[in-house]
Design a protein around this motif. Structure first.
Motif, mmCIF file in Angstrom:
data_model
loop_
_atom_site.group_PDB
_atom_site.id
_atom_site.type_symbol
_atom_site.label_atom_id
_atom_site.label_comp_id
_atom_site.label_asym_id
_atom_site.label_seq_id
_atom_site.Cartn_x
_atom_site.Cartn_y
_atom_site.Cartn_z
ATOM 1 N N ARG A 81 -2.631 16.870 11.050
ATOM 2 C CA ARG A 81 -1.833 17.983 11.553
ATOM 3 C C ARG A 81 -1.773 19.141 10.560
ATOM 4 N NH1 ARG A 81 1.231 13.981 9.659
ATOM 5 N NH2 ARG A 81 1.187 12.930 11.670
ATOM 6 N N TRP A 96 1.635 21.369 14.353
ATOM 7 C CA TRP A 96 0.735 21.179 15.499
ATOM 8 C C TRP A 96 -0.517 20.412 15.078
ATOM 9 C CZ3 TRP A 96 1.343 26.060 13.211
ATOM 10 C CH2 TRP A 96 0.204 26.635 12.651
ATOM 11 N N TYR A 98 -4.501 20.007 15.092
ATOM 12 C CA TYR A 98 -5.518 21.054 15.004
ATOM 13 C C TYR A 98 -6.892 20.511 15.377
ATOM 14 C CZ TYR A 98 -7.120 19.247 10.427
ATOM 15 O OH TYR A 98 -7.624 18.465 9.418
ATOM 16 N N SER A 114 -5.779 25.338 16.908
ATOM 17 C CA SER A 114 -4.994 24.180 17.320
ATOM 18 C C SER A 114 -5.780 23.344 18.318
ATOM 19 C CB SER A 114 -3.673 24.635 17.947
ATOM 20 O OG SER A 114 -3.905 25.336 19.149
#
Length: 220
Positions: A81, A96, A98, A114
């Motif tokens: 992340r 988020w 990726y 992302s």
């Protein structure tokens, strides 16, 4: 040898060449050192602060802290992340999954994509720091952790009510309301309970928050 100096210096371009050699002196490099010793220490400086983020298939295999300017961000990237923060700005950290990291070179733009295909442009990369060469996806427990034992570590604790706690020398609790983000800052001395599936309890005061969902390393 000169190429090794260049690579080590590119990772810390904000220091002078004299300062770079002072750093090597602190690592034991002096008049009696061999070229092999110097190459070894230069390689270690480059490993700790590479001039270019090491990528395999546009992803990392270790955990790094990426610092940017214009605007300033502190971005933690690992194999799972991204965690992005704005130093000096009261805002909830962005977390988020990726898909890719574009070539990330000190002095160049930092662009992350992302998992849902959105590009995030996070400023000009100013420094890369290796945090952990063999990271784990999350922390199993912080039960009993005392503030004075934290050092420079920073954790992001995600709670079951979708709020977040950014834990460092201070404790910041972020909870998204319907129209605004609520943020609470408080001092703390010890985590009585901080294990996924259990309520998050802090001393002093024995304050209870929602149950812990996940504990993430931000800096360590």
């Amino acid at each position: 040898m000169l190429d090794a100096v260049r690579r080590a210096w590119e990772g810390q371009a904000d220091v002078s060449l004299a300062t770079l050699f002072a750093m090597l002196a602190n690592r034991g490099i002096g008049w009696g050192s061999s070229d092999e010793d110097l190459l070894c220490e230069l390689a270690e400086l480059e490993r700790q602060h590479p001039g270019e983020l090491p990528l395999i298939d546009a992803r990392v295999t270790a955990r790094y802290l990426l610092q940017t300017e214009e605007p300033a961000h502190r971005v933690t990237v690992d194999p799972w992340r991204i965690i992005a923060r704005r130093p000096g700005v009261t805002t909830q950290p962005g977390v988020w999954d990726y898909a890719t990291v574009r070539t990330a070179v000190v002095g160049g733009p930092l662009v992350l994509t992302s998992a849902d295909g959105i590009e995030h442009r996070l400023g000009v990369l100013s420094r890369i720091t290796l945090l952990d060469a063999t990271p784990t996806a999350s922390v199993t427990s912080l039960d009993g952790l005392r503030r004075r034992a934290m050092g420079d570590a920073v954790y992001l604790i995600v709670l079951e009510d979708d709020s977040q706690v950014l834990l460092s020398g201070a404790l910041e609790h972020f909870a998204a309301g319907r129209r605004e983000l609520r943020q609470e800052s408080r001092s703390w001395e010890q985590l009585l309970r901080c294990t996924p599936g259990e309520a998050f309890t802090v001393q002093p005061g024995g304050v209870d928050y929602a149950a812990v969902r996940q504990i993430l390393v931000v800096e360590a």
